[in-house]
Motif scaffolding. Structure first.
Motif, mmCIF file in Angstrom:
data_model
loop_
_atom_site.group_PDB
_atom_site.id
_atom_site.type_symbol
_atom_site.label_atom_id
_atom_site.label_comp_id
_atom_site.label_asym_id
_atom_site.label_seq_id
_atom_site.Cartn_x
_atom_site.Cartn_y
_atom_site.Cartn_z
ATOM 1 N N THR A 28 1.199 -1.433 -0.029
ATOM 2 C CA THR A 28 0.122 0.232 0.108
ATOM 3 C C THR A 28 1.282 1.164 0.188
ATOM 4 O O THR A 28 0.418 2.385 -0.934
ATOM 5 C CB THR A 28 -1.216 -0.239 1.114
ATOM 6 N N SER A 67 2.097 1.590 -3.417
ATOM 7 C CA SER A 67 1.362 2.488 -4.231
ATOM 8 C C SER A 67 1.034 3.854 -4.099
ATOM 9 O O SER A 67 0.440 4.399 -5.305
ATOM 10 C CB SER A 67 -0.383 1.202 -3.986
ATOM 11 N N GLY A 78 1.165 5.772 -7.391
ATOM 12 C CA GLY A 78 -0.639 5.799 -7.922
ATOM 13 C C GLY A 78 -0.371 7.398 -7.150
ATOM 14 O O GLY A 78 -0.907 8.041 -8.735
ATOM 15 N N ALA A 91 -2.845 -3.860 -7.914
ATOM 16 C CA ALA A 91 -3.352 -3.203 -6.461
ATOM 17 C C ALA A 91 -3.534 -1.791 -7.064
ATOM 18 O O ALA A 91 -4.366 -0.850 -6.525
ATOM 19 C CB ALA A 91 -3.567 -3.245 -4.833
ATOM 20 N N ILE A 92 -2.148 -1.418 -7.803
ATOM 21 C CA ILE A 92 -2.259 0.751 -7.853
ATOM 22 C C ILE A 92 -3.495 0.975 -9.060
ATOM 23 O O ILE A 92 -3.308 1.752 -8.483
ATOM 24 C CB ILE A 92 -1.145 0.408 -8.640
ATOM 25 N N MET A 96 -5.701 3.599 -6.706
ATOM 26 C CA MET A 96 -5.190 5.079 -6.471
ATOM 27 C C MET A 96 -4.790 5.696 -7.370
ATOM 28 O O MET A 96 -5.174 6.998 -7.253
ATOM 29 C CB MET A 96 -3.794 4.057 -5.732
ATOM 30 N N THR A 116 -6.903 -0.141 -2.941
ATOM 31 C CA THR A 116 -5.887 -0.596 -3.081
ATOM 32 C C THR A 116 -5.739 -1.874 -2.110
ATOM 33 O O THR A 116 -4.935 -2.075 -2.631
ATOM 34 C CB THR A 116 -4.903 0.724 -2.679
#
Length: 295
Positions: free
Chosen positions: A111, A114, A118, A173-174, A177, A226
């Protein structure tokens, strides 16, 4: 009429040569630049190892107090704090503490990476329509690509281990974001921006003092999404050596151990609920604060 029932495709030999060329090209790239790429990610590996060491080496009562304290600071809600503490106690009671801490360390580092990657990309997208037109299709591909596919190039470049798994988690996951940072900054009221310009704010001052603070609730929603996507990827990343709750789930699938998969799956769900409730509560607090300040 054979062409009507059988789709015309590339010659088998041509297709085989194309695939062989692509595979050999990527392998050559890996042999040539693999070590350089690996050294580039060494700071990330150090960060992940230190985070995991801290999470697993800290005595469990201190860890529960620390996580509970963070939940309170973010949410100011005793129900969320109580739910967090009870969930962690149950995870420890069912002998999943060490794996849970490794998973939380992976989610935390993923996270943080990211956010640091991000948010700047989202800011540039918000300030440049042409850059947004370039990045949006890339994000579309990233969000629609099957998660297993991310593992192939990462493993070929970096092998099996923590860092390849972390990179796969970040790639997966990005996108929220980036998208929600872009959206949040674009939704800032134009009248507020004109007022900032009237007071002589520079472009940097306007971004730092006006746009980002007003976009924070939307950015927090991006962080929430995210985290959820990173948790979803952790189980898949266990296939390439990422330690944590994902590995027992993978073992349960391979060995058909129902109870092992059930308990560790519920632990992942519990951690997801903790992250979700705390980040959502913090986002709502930010929203109320902005309404009070600008209302």
């Amino acid at each position: 009429m054979d062409w009507f029932y059988s789709f015309p495709n590339m010659n088998d030999e041509t297709l085989r040569n194309l695939k062989k060329t692509l595979d050999e090209g990527f392998k050559a790239f890996t042999r040539e630049y693999g070590d350089i790429i690996e050294s580039f990610f060494e700071p990330l590996q150090y960060f992940l190892i230190q985070a995991e060491r801290f999470m697993t080496a800290t005595p469990w009562p201190i860890m529960i107090l620390l996580i509970g304290g963070i939940a309170w600071i973010a949410s100011r809600n005793w129900k969320i704090v109580a739910g967090t503490v009870i969930t962690l106690l149950l995870i420890g009671y069912f002998d999943m503490w060490s794996d849970a801490m490794k998973t939380i360390a992976m989610i935390f580092v993923g996270t943080v990476v990211s956010i640091f990657v991000g948010i700047p990309i989202g800011i540039v997208m918000a300030r440049s329509d042409s850059f947004q037109r370039v990045v949006n299709p890339i994000l579309d591909v990233m969000q629609t690509m099957p998660s297993f596919v991310y593992l192939i190039p990462v493993v070929m470049l970096l092998g099996i281990g923590k860092v390849p798994g972390l990179i796969a988690v970040v790639i997966y996951a990005i996108p929220p974001m980036i998208r929600l940072t872009n959206l949040g900054i674009r939704l800032v009221d134009k009248d507020v921006l004109e007022a900032a310009d009237a007071f002589g704010s520079s472009s940097w001052q306007r971004l730092k003092n006006v746009q980002i603070p007003l976009a924070l609730p939307t950015i927090m929603a991006g962080i929430n999404q995210t985290i959820m996507m990173a948790l979803a990827m952790v189980v898949i990343a266990s296939m390439i050596g990422v330690q944590g709750l994902g590995q027992p789930v993978l073992r349960s699938v391979n060995g058909q151990f129902f109870s092992l998969g059930l308990f560790n799956g519920l632990a992942i769900v519990g951690i997801a609920i903790i992250f979700d409730r705390v980040s959502q509560a913090y986002g709502k607090r930010l929203q109320k604060h902005q309404e009070v300040v600008h209302g």
